[in-house]
Design a protein around this motif. Structure first.
Motif, short mmCIF file in Angstrom:
data_model
loop_
_atom_site.label_atom_id
_atom_site.label_comp_id
_atom_site.label_asym_id
_atom_site.label_seq_id
_atom_site.Cartn_x
_atom_site.Cartn_y
_atom_site.Cartn_z
N LYS A 89 116.29 53.74 107.38
CA LYS A 89 115.20 52.77 107.36
C LYS A 89 115.54 51.53 108.18
N TRP A 131 107.48 48.19 113.72
CA TRP A 131 106.98 49.34 112.95
C TRP A 131 107.86 49.61 111.74
N PHE A 132 109.17 49.58 111.93
CA PHE A 132 110.09 49.84 110.80
C PHE A 132 110.01 48.73 109.76
N PHE A 149 112.46 57.48 109.56
CA PHE A 149 112.43 56.57 108.42
C PHE A 149 112.77 57.29 107.12
N LYS A 178 98.84 49.54 105.84
CA LYS A 178 99.64 50.66 106.29
C LYS A 178 99.88 50.56 107.80
N VAL A 179 101.06 51.03 108.20
CA VAL A 179 101.42 50.98 109.61
C VAL A 179 100.71 52.09 110.38
N HIS A 196 107.36 46.81 109.05
CA HIS A 196 106.11 46.98 108.30
C HIS A 196 106.16 48.22 107.42
N ARG A 197 106.86 49.26 107.89
CA ARG A 197 106.97 50.49 107.08
C ARG A 197 107.79 50.24 105.83
N ARG A 198 108.84 49.42 105.95
CA ARG A 198 109.63 49.07 104.76
C ARG A 198 108.80 48.24 103.79
N GLU A 249 108.23 58.25 111.45
CA GLU A 249 108.19 58.54 110.01
C GLU A 249 109.32 59.48 109.62
N GLN A 269 105.71 48.33 103.42
CA GLN A 269 104.65 49.16 102.86
C GLN A 269 105.07 49.80 101.54
N ASP A 270 106.37 50.07 101.38
CA ASP A 270 106.87 50.70 100.16
C ASP A 270 107.15 49.70 99.05
#
Length: 251
Positions: A101, A125-126, A96, A85-86, A128-130, A93, A132-133
């Motif tokens: 995204k 960050w973006f 996002f 997780k980021v 890694h956040r993408r 967030e 993550q899903d």
């Protein structure tokens, strides 16, 4: 006002189920009710059995993926790696989830000034956040193994159930479901069965190829994809349009 609306609705309903439009000459909806010997023909209310059946299939899928597919995935070397997780950040967030995204350069610079982060850090960050899903490889392998097993079993069942009508076993996904439901309600069961069997023919090979890809078995994956391509072309681009859809073909 209410009377006029009711009359309009009645006319529309009568037009929708017009026997002259849907049925051959001298055939009525009453003729499709079937004999009164207890056997009967398919009826619209039979479609309601789809809902409890869907619940049962979903339950079987959960058990299959947990107790059969997952151990198989681990056995072939697919790791059950935790999701990284980021770093939590309420501002990013919110962007996002609610805005985008994939922020453009202008938005990145604005966020950089607002958070006192570098543009590069925000881009990471973006990204890694993408990621993550995205479902992990283990989850995708389990899903493909379930679909492989389901498609294979359904296709084999279709062959077994329609073996005396094997030459009639081919016709087309979302539209196919609607056509199949309508065909069942109107006692045209064979047409719906042909659609499902034609689609199921190549699907097990596709899911098997995906499983081989997730397991990093490149040669096996390539072989299965080649076989899948051949099966798809023969079943859907040859048998369906040149045999099942021709007036002279099986009906």
């Amino acid at each position: 006002m209410a009377t006029a609306a009711a009359e309009t609705l009645g006319l529309l309903w009568g037009w929708l189920w017009s026997e002259s439009f849907w049925l051959p000459q001298n055939v009525s909806w009453a003729d499709l009710e079937g004999p009164g010997d207890g056997y009967g023909y398919p009826r619209a209310q039979h479609v309601l059995s789809v809902f409890p059946l869907a619940v049962c299939i979903f339950s079987v899928r959960m058990l299959f993926e947990r107790f059969i597919a997952k151990p198989c995935a681990l056995r072939v070397g697919i790791k059950d790696s935790p999701v990284n997780k980021v770093e939590p950040n309420d501002t990013l967030e919110k962007v996002f989830v609610s805005v985008t995204k994939y922020p453009d350069e202008k938005r990145l610079k604005g966020l950089s000034k607002q958070l006192d982060w570098s543009v590069r850090k925000i881009q990471c960050w973006f990204r890694h956040r993408r990621n993550q899903d995205k479902p992990p490889t283990l989850t995708k392998f389990c899903e493909s193994m379930w679909r492989f097993t389901y498609y294979l079993c359904i296709f084999c069942y279709g062959i077994r159930f329609l073996w005396s009508d094997f030459l009639m076993m081919f016709i087309h996904h979302m539209i196919g479901i609607m056509l199949t439901t309508f065909s069942y309600v109107n006692n045209m069961v064979r047409v719906g069965a042909l659609i499902f069997c034609l689609h199921d023919f190549a699907d097990p090979l596709l899911e098997a190829a995906k499983m081989a890809n997730y397991a990093r078995r490149e040669r096996l994956c390539t072989t299965l994809f080649v076989i899948f391509g051949a099966a798809f072309i023969v079943s859907r681009l040859a048998i369906f349009p040149l045999w099942c859809s021709m007036p002279s073909g099986p009906t």
